[in-house]
Design a protein around this motif. Structure first.
Motif, PDB file in Angstrom:
ATOM      1  N   ASN A 130       0.715  -1.342   0.056  1.00 11.69           N
ATOM      2  CA  ASN A 130       0.295   0.060   0.006  1.00 11.69           C
ATOM      3  C   ASN A 130       0.867   1.506  -0.099  1.00 11.69           C
ATOM      4  OD1 ASN A 130      -1.427   2.114   1.711  1.00 11.69           O
ATOM      5  ND2 ASN A 130      -3.155   0.912   1.019  1.00 11.69           N
ATOM      6  N   ASP A 174      -4.817   3.993  -0.039  1.00 14.09           N
ATOM      7  CA  ASP A 174      -4.975   2.623  -0.226  1.00 14.09           C
ATOM      8  C   ASP A 174      -4.663   2.327  -1.659  1.00 14.09           C
ATOM      9  OD1 ASP A 174      -5.508   2.349   2.557  1.00 14.09           O
ATOM     10  OD2 ASP A 174      -7.669   2.668   1.947  1.00 14.09           O
ATOM     11  N   LYS A 197       3.195   0.569   3.221  1.00 11.23           N
ATOM     12  CA  LYS A 197       3.088  -0.531   4.189  1.00 11.23           C
ATOM     13  C   LYS A 197       2.806  -1.863   3.515  1.00 11.23           C
ATOM     14  CE  LYS A 197      -1.904   0.034   5.505  1.00 11.23           C
ATOM     15  NZ  LYS A 197      -2.910   0.385   6.583  1.00 11.23           N
ATOM     16  N   ILE A 203       1.056  -5.546   2.816  1.00 14.74           N
ATOM     17  CA  ILE A 203      -0.150  -6.148   2.876  1.00 14.74           C
ATOM     18  C   ILE A 203      -0.092  -7.653   2.212  1.00 14.74           C
ATOM     19  CG2 ILE A 203      -2.589  -6.178   2.284  1.00 14.74           C
ATOM     20  CD1 ILE A 203      -2.387  -2.906   2.044  1.00 14.74           C
ATOM     21  N   ASN A 204      -0.451  -8.506   2.920  1.00 14.30           N
ATOM     22  CA  ASN A 204      -0.570  -9.910   2.367  1.00 14.30           C
ATOM     23  C   ASN A 204      -1.910 -10.621   2.895  1.00 14.30           C
ATOM     24  OD1 ASN A 204      -0.127 -10.744   5.071  1.00 14.30           O
ATOM     25  ND2 ASN A 204       2.032 -11.102   4.377  1.00 14.30           N
ATOM     26  N   ASP A 205      -2.094 -12.189   2.692  1.00 16.34           N
ATOM     27  CA  ASP A 205      -3.264 -12.594   3.116  1.00 16.34           C
ATOM     28  C   ASP A 205      -3.548 -12.615   4.727  1.00 16.34           C
ATOM     29  OD1 ASP A 205      -3.742 -13.109   0.409  1.00 16.34           O
ATOM     30  OD2 ASP A 205      -2.928 -15.102   0.307  1.00 16.34           O
ATOM     31  N   GLY A 206      -2.439 -12.425   5.350  1.00 14.44           N
ATOM     32  CA  GLY A 206      -2.745 -12.323   6.773  1.00 14.44           C
ATOM     33  C   GLY A 206      -2.859 -11.062   7.466  1.00 14.44           C
ATOM     34  N   GLY A 207      -2.722 -10.208   6.600  1.00 13.55           N
ATOM     35  CA  GLY A 207      -3.109  -8.601   7.000  1.00 13.55           C
ATOM     36  C   GLY A 207      -2.162  -7.786   6.566  1.00 13.55           C
ATOM     37  N   SER A 208      -2.279  -6.256   7.313  1.00 15.69           N
ATOM     38  CA  SER A 208      -1.211  -5.257   6.821  1.00 15.69           C
ATOM     39  C   SER A 208      -0.351  -4.980   7.919  1.00 15.69           C
ATOM     40  CB  SER A 208      -1.788  -4.385   6.348  1.00 15.69           C
ATOM     41  OG  SER A 208      -2.805  -3.670   7.355  1.00 15.69           O
ATOM     42  N   GLY A 209       0.655  -4.429   7.515  1.00 13.61           N
ATOM     43  CA  GLY A 209       1.576  -3.822   8.596  1.00 13.61           C
ATOM     44  C   GLY A 209       1.322  -2.494   8.923  1.00 13.61           C
ATOM     45  N   SER A 210       2.559  -2.101   9.595  1.00  9.95           N
ATOM     46  CA  SER A 210       2.311  -0.497   9.859  1.00  9.95           C
ATOM     47  C   SER A 210       2.842   0.407   8.798  1.00  9.95           C
ATOM     48  CB  SER A 210       3.153  -0.160  11.169  1.00  9.95           C
ATOM     49  OG  SER A 210       2.466  -0.927  12.288  1.00  9.95           O
TER      50      SER A 210
END
Length: 220
Positions: free
Chosen positions: A1, A17, A41, A43-50
């Motif tokens: 992102n 985004d 930041k 983003i993958n299937d597990g979510g996103s970081g900071s």
């Protein structure tokens, strides 16, 4: 992102985004001169970081056009009484390498001013260097700039004047009309010579009362 903003607080970011699947991202039509801030930041299937810490870049005013302003006069169009051309006409110019095999590097089309005898050619591909200028007009002899070539500087304006003297053309290939030097008119079929074939084409169009923008009309 990826986010881009004009403030490091990222209030009202220009990009929100925006998913980037590569390590490179480009954006166009930004204001200049201006400082912009960006952050990313993952983003993958597990979510996103900071978001990362922000970085910045500056936009600057784009460089100017790469112009060659050339003064020239097609012999037939020049009216010595009015000291003007009988019409505004179109000419094409080529930048050609100054050494054998004299490859064409760039070309441009411009209109020839009927009062100043100037045409402004915008060469978008050529890099700075030494070139011959080749002028092509639809019923004139192809004419090159003087021996040795001329300096062209990218993103600046260069000047060349064929009308000043006979030797401004390669091989002194110009004709004096009034007090100005002109490129030879009469090459109706653009084969590099003015001969009986050209005269026959002109004669045929005269007999047929041909009108309009035609190469056999040397005087406009």
């Amino acid at each position: 992102n990826c986010q881009i903003s004009i403030s490091p607080e990222f209030t009202n970011p220009l990009l929100i985004d925006t998913l980037v699947s590569d390590t490179v991202f480009s954006i166009q039509n930004l204001n200049y001169p201006q400082q912009f801030f960006w952050r990313v930041k993952a983003i993958n299937d597990g979510g996103s970081g900071s978001f990362s810490s922000f970085r910045s870049f500056f936009t600057v005013q784009p460089p100017g056009q790469s112009l060659f302003k050339v003064n020239l006069i097609p012999e037939g169009l020049y009216n010595i009484v009015t000291n003007k051309l009988t019409r505004i006409d179109t000419v094409k110019a080529y930048l050609i390498k100054s050494f054998s095999p004299y490859n064409i590097v760039d070309s441009a089309i411009s209109t020839l001013n009927d009062i100043t005898f100037e045409a402004s050619f915008n060469f978008t591909n050529a890099i700075s260097g030494l070139y011959y200028i080749k002028i092509v007009h639809h019923n004139s002899i192809e004419t090159w700039s003087k021996n040795g070539g001329e300096t062209f500087t990218r993103f600046e304006t260069s000047y060349y004047n064929f009308t000043q003297s006979q030797n401004r053309a390669f091989g002194d290939n110009q004709v004096l009309k009034n007090t100005l030097w002109c490129i030879y008119s009469g090459d109706v079929n653009q084969d590099g010579t003015v001969d009986g074939t050209d005269l026959q084409l002109i004669d045929n169009d005269l007999l047929n009362f041909t009108t309009g923008y035609v190469p056999t009309d040397l005087t406009g």
